[in-house]
Scaffold this motif. Structure first.
Motif, mmCIF file in Angstrom:
data_model
loop_
_atom_site.group_PDB
_atom_site.id
_atom_site.type_symbol
_atom_site.label_atom_id
_atom_site.label_comp_id
_atom_site.label_asym_id
_atom_site.label_seq_id
_atom_site.Cartn_x
_atom_site.Cartn_y
_atom_site.Cartn_z
ATOM 1 N N LEU A 101 -2.718 7.387 -7.771
ATOM 2 C CA LEU A 101 -3.896 6.910 -8.497
ATOM 3 C C LEU A 101 -3.604 6.869 -9.998
ATOM 4 C CD1 LEU A 101 -6.713 8.842 -6.578
ATOM 5 C CD2 LEU A 101 -6.171 6.409 -6.447
ATOM 6 N N TYR A 102 -2.472 6.252 -10.341
ATOM 7 C CA TYR A 102 -2.063 6.205 -11.742
ATOM 8 C C TYR A 102 -2.589 4.977 -12.473
ATOM 9 C CZ TYR A 102 1.183 9.807 -10.168
ATOM 10 O OH TYR A 102 1.729 10.940 -9.630
ATOM 11 N N HIS A 103 -2.961 3.942 -11.719
ATOM 12 C CA HIS A 103 -3.375 2.687 -12.346
ATOM 13 C C HIS A 103 -4.732 2.242 -11.816
ATOM 14 C CE1 HIS A 103 0.658 2.435 -13.992
ATOM 15 N NE2 HIS A 103 1.138 2.613 -12.775
ATOM 16 N N PHE A 104 -5.642 3.194 -11.663
ATOM 17 C CA PHE A 104 -6.982 2.881 -11.168
ATOM 18 C C PHE A 104 -7.620 1.810 -12.061
ATOM 19 C CE2 PHE A 104 -11.556 3.491 -11.085
ATOM 20 C CZ PHE A 104 -11.806 3.566 -9.730
ATOM 21 N N PRO A 105 -8.292 0.762 -11.535
ATOM 22 C CA PRO A 105 -8.585 0.580 -10.109
ATOM 23 C C PRO A 105 -7.617 -0.352 -9.388
ATOM 24 C CG PRO A 105 -9.897 -0.932 -11.373
ATOM 25 C CD PRO A 105 -9.015 -0.209 -12.366
ATOM 26 N N SER A 106 -6.424 -0.562 -9.939
ATOM 27 C CA SER A 106 -5.515 -1.547 -9.350
ATOM 28 C C SER A 106 -4.379 -0.906 -8.558
ATOM 29 C CB SER A 106 -4.926 -2.430 -10.460
ATOM 30 O OG SER A 106 -4.239 -1.636 -11.415
ATOM 31 N N ASP A 107 -4.541 0.343 -8.118
ATOM 32 C CA ASP A 107 -3.483 1.018 -7.367
ATOM 33 C C ASP A 107 -3.257 0.358 -6.008
ATOM 34 O OD1 ASP A 107 -3.007 3.638 -9.016
ATOM 35 O OD2 ASP A 107 -5.175 3.423 -8.862
ATOM 36 N N ILE A 108 -1.999 0.332 -5.599
ATOM 37 C CA ILE A 108 -1.628 -0.102 -4.255
ATOM 38 C C ILE A 108 -1.159 1.132 -3.489
ATOM 39 C CG2 ILE A 108 -0.124 -1.557 -2.856
ATOM 40 C CD1 ILE A 108 -2.109 -3.136 -4.470
ATOM 41 N N GLN A 109 -1.819 1.434 -2.378
ATOM 42 C CA GLN A 109 -1.490 2.624 -1.607
ATOM 43 C C GLN A 109 -0.678 2.248 -0.370
ATOM 44 O OE1 GLN A 109 -2.104 5.308 -3.003
ATOM 45 N NE2 GLN A 109 -3.734 4.828 -4.442
ATOM 46 N N GLU A 110 0.330 3.059 -0.092
ATOM 47 C CA GLU A 110 1.112 2.891 1.131
ATOM 48 C C GLU A 110 0.517 3.777 2.214
ATOM 49 O OE1 GLU A 110 5.679 2.223 1.533
ATOM 50 O OE2 GLU A 110 5.331 4.386 1.601
ATOM 51 N N LEU A 111 0.235 3.206 3.364
ATOM 52 C CA LEU A 111 -0.322 3.939 4.499
ATOM 53 C C LEU A 111 0.722 3.936 5.608
ATOM 54 C CD1 LEU A 111 -3.897 2.356 4.477
ATOM 55 C CD2 LEU A 111 -3.121 4.435 3.302
#
Length: 200
Positions: A101-111
């Motif tokens: 969550l370093y670039h909120f709100p543009s974070d891309i999360q790996e699931l």
């Protein structure tokens, strides 16, 4: 459902693992009806197959708590002397994931869901299936208002080495044991980005 605060997410997944065995070895344990179906190129169900036969003893490496699991086995003839066994595993539960969550709100999360085997690499090596590609069901994604689930899915193989402490005075034995043994892991990942809502 993605829980960024606790670094986990809820998901349901279907996993298939395949391996090859001699056709005669399978044919002799089947009832006549299944033998006929197999010879016609059809898949047949194998009841309680894992009770008396080899299977890869899979587990989910990043599961959080107990998973709901349903496991079944099928077989199909692929040549005159070979058959393919398929383990179908349906799972539902929570999975750990390091969420950024370093670039909120543009974070891309790996699931990711990581599948391993209780057997070491001298008995089984897991690899991503080159013929059956993984996918995601975006319509069933419940966090659509907050997250955008991408279609692309990655699959990669890695190995986890385990080390053992030797109580032997033999330095050669101790050195050999300290080299450790490895288990293979296949990780399947998709990505989700936070949706951006513009207000006027």
């Amino acid at each position: 459902e993605i829980d960024t605060l606790n670094e986990k997410y809820q998901a349901q997944a279907s996993i298939e693992a395949r391996w090859i065995i001699p056709f005669d070895e399978l044919f002799e344990i089947l009832p006549p009806n299944d033998q006929n179906s197999l010879n016609q190129g059809k898949s047949v169900s194998l009841i309680k197959y894992a009770d008396n036969h080899w299977y890869p003893q899979l587990f989910i490496e990043n599961a959080v708590g107990d998973l709901k699991e349903q496991i079944r086995y099928t077989a199909k003839k692929i040549s005159e002397d070979q058959a393919c066994i398929c383990e179908h595993r349906d799972i539902k539960g929570a999975f750990w994931e390091k969420l950024e969550l370093y670039h909120f709100p543009s974070d891309i999360q790996e699931l990711t869901i990581s599948i391993g085997s209780m057997l070491y690499n001298d008995r089984v090596i897991l690899i991503p299936d080159p013929f059956y590609h993984s996918g995601v069901n975006r319509e069933a994604f419940v966090d659509q208002q907050e997250w955008l689930l991408y279609e692309h899915v990655d699959a990669e193989q890695r190995f986890v080495k385990e080390y053992f402490n030797s109580i032997s005075d033999d330095k050669n034995v101790q050195s050999s044991l300290n080299e450790g043994r490895k288990r293979s892991i296949v990780s399947v990942s998709c990505h989700a980005g936070q949706s951006t809502i513009n207000y006027k």
